[in-house]
Design a protein around this motif. Structure first.
Motif, short mmCIF file in Angstrom:
data_model
loop_
_atom_site.label_atom_id
_atom_site.label_comp_id
_atom_site.label_asym_id
_atom_site.label_seq_id
_atom_site.Cartn_x
_atom_site.Cartn_y
_atom_site.Cartn_z
N THR A 111 48.64 38.56 31.01
CA THR A 111 49.43 38.25 32.20
C THR A 111 48.61 38.53 33.45
O THR A 111 47.82 39.47 33.47
N HIS A 112 48.79 37.70 34.47
CA HIS A 112 48.03 37.82 35.71
C HIS A 112 48.97 37.95 36.91
O HIS A 112 50.00 37.30 36.95
N VAL A 113 48.57 38.78 37.87
CA VAL A 113 49.23 38.81 39.18
C VAL A 113 48.35 37.94 40.07
O VAL A 113 47.16 38.21 40.24
N VAL A 114 48.93 36.87 40.62
CA VAL A 114 48.15 35.89 41.38
C VAL A 114 48.63 35.85 42.83
O VAL A 114 49.81 35.66 43.10
N TRP A 115 47.67 36.01 43.74
CA TRP A 115 47.92 35.94 45.17
C TRP A 115 47.46 34.59 45.68
O TRP A 115 46.41 34.09 45.29
N GLU A 116 48.27 33.96 46.53
CA GLU A 116 47.89 32.71 47.21
C GLU A 116 47.89 32.98 48.70
O GLU A 116 48.76 33.66 49.23
N GLY A 117 46.90 32.40 49.40
CA GLY A 117 46.78 32.57 50.84
C GLY A 117 47.93 31.94 51.59
O GLY A 117 48.70 31.14 51.04
N PRO A 118 48.04 32.26 52.87
CA PRO A 118 49.16 31.77 53.67
C PRO A 118 49.24 30.24 53.77
O PRO A 118 50.31 29.69 53.86
N GLU A 119 48.11 29.58 53.73
CA GLU A 119 48.11 28.11 53.78
C GLU A 119 47.96 27.52 52.38
O GLU A 119 47.72 26.33 52.23
N GLN A 120 48.02 28.36 51.36
CA GLN A 120 47.88 27.98 49.96
C GLN A 120 46.62 27.18 49.68
O GLN A 120 46.58 26.33 48.81
N GLN A 121 45.56 27.49 50.46
CA GLN A 121 44.27 26.84 50.24
C GLN A 121 43.46 27.59 49.20
O GLN A 121 42.55 27.03 48.62
N ASN A 122 43.74 28.84 49.00
CA ASN A 122 42.99 29.63 48.04
C ASN A 122 43.93 30.55 47.28
O ASN A 122 44.97 30.96 47.78
N SER A 123 43.55 30.84 46.05
CA SER A 123 44.33 31.78 45.25
C SER A 123 43.36 32.64 44.46
O SER A 123 42.21 32.27 44.24
N GLN A 124 43.87 33.80 44.03
CA GLN A 124 43.01 34.75 43.35
C GLN A 124 43.85 35.67 42.49
O GLN A 124 44.92 36.10 42.91
N ALA A 125 43.36 35.96 41.28
CA ALA A 125 44.02 36.95 40.44
C ALA A 125 43.71 38.33 41.01
O ALA A 125 42.55 38.68 41.18
N VAL A 126 44.74 39.08 41.34
CA VAL A 126 44.55 40.42 41.90
C VAL A 126 44.90 41.51 40.89
O VAL A 126 44.75 42.69 41.19
N GLY A 127 45.36 41.12 39.72
CA GLY A 127 45.67 42.07 38.66
C GLY A 127 45.80 41.35 37.33
O GLY A 127 46.22 40.19 37.28
N ASN A 128 45.40 42.01 36.25
CA ASN A 128 45.47 41.42 34.91
C ASN A 128 45.96 42.47 33.92
O ASN A 128 45.64 43.65 34.05
N TRP A 129 46.74 42.00 32.94
CA TRP A 129 47.19 42.87 31.85
C TRP A 129 46.95 42.16 30.53
O TRP A 129 47.21 40.96 30.40
N ARG A 130 46.43 42.91 29.58
CA ARG A 130 46.20 42.38 28.24
C ARG A 130 47.08 43.16 27.26
O ARG A 130 47.25 44.37 27.43
N PRO A 131 47.62 42.50 26.25
CA PRO A 131 48.56 43.15 25.33
C PRO A 131 48.03 44.42 24.67
O PRO A 131 48.80 45.32 24.37
N GLU A 132 46.72 44.50 24.47
CA GLU A 132 46.18 45.70 23.83
C GLU A 132 46.27 46.94 24.72
O GLU A 132 46.04 48.05 24.27
N MET A 133 46.62 46.74 25.99
CA MET A 133 46.78 47.86 26.92
C MET A 133 48.27 48.16 27.05
O MET A 133 49.04 47.31 27.46
N THR A 134 48.69 49.35 26.65
CA THR A 134 50.11 49.70 26.78
C THR A 134 50.47 49.89 28.25
O THR A 134 51.51 49.48 28.69
N ARG A 135 49.58 50.54 28.98
CA ARG A 135 49.80 50.77 30.42
C ARG A 135 48.47 50.59 31.11
O ARG A 135 47.45 51.02 30.64
N SER A 136 48.51 49.93 32.24
CA SER A 136 47.30 49.72 33.03
C SER A 136 47.51 50.31 34.41
O SER A 136 48.50 50.01 35.06
N GLU A 137 46.62 51.17 34.83
CA GLU A 137 46.70 51.79 36.16
C GLU A 137 45.96 50.93 37.16
O GLU A 137 44.87 50.48 36.89
#
Length: 140
Positions: A111-137
């Motif tokens: 799963t990814h947390v995805v940020w998009e810019g105010p004009e939606q010209q650019n986007s970037q994953a700012v966080g990722n979670w993989r199932p093998e990780m029970t908790r991610s700090e």
């Protein structure tokens, strides 16, 4: 004598630099993503991934067009956390550290947390979670 000829040679070169100044650039720099550090907790009893905005910059409609949590596989689930153009969101601006989101997925999947810019010209994953990780700090 040598100093005089050096000064005579440098004066026109340096003077030319100051005669034609250039104005500021009219192009703006692309908006970069604010700092967003998220943690993830999988709750198997409810089939929910709990995403917490642990720390970072306050997200506003001026610096963010959209922040969403996306699980591309297997069902392609997206939960919109905040969006300045949409009313069907889990929260509202401003989004500050401490905010949580429940992202419902049938089974653990990347799963990814995805940020998009105010004009939606650019986007970037700012966080990722993989199932093998029970908790991610914070972060990934």
């Amino acid at each position: 004598m040598y100093r005089r000829s050096l000064l005579v040679a440098l004066t026109p070169a340096l003077a030319g630099c100051s005669l034609t100044p250039t104005g500021p650039l009219t192009e703006s720099y692309p908006t970069s993503a604010p700092n967003v550090f998220a943690s993830f907790d999988w709750d198997p009893d409810r089939s929910v991934l709990i995403v917490t905005f642990d720390r970072g910059n306050r997200l506003t409609a001026e610096n963010t067009g959209r922040l969403s949590v996306i699980t591309p596989d297997p069902e392609g689930v997206e939960t919109v956390w905040v969006d300045r153009d949409d009313t069907d969101t889990a929260s509202e601006f401003p989004l500050t550290p401490g905010a949580t989101l429940h992202h419902e997925i049938s089974a653990p999947a990347t799963t990814h947390v995805v940020w998009e810019g105010p004009e939606q010209q650019n986007s970037q994953a700012v966080g990722n979670w993989r199932p093998e990780m029970t908790r991610s700090e914070g972060g990934e």
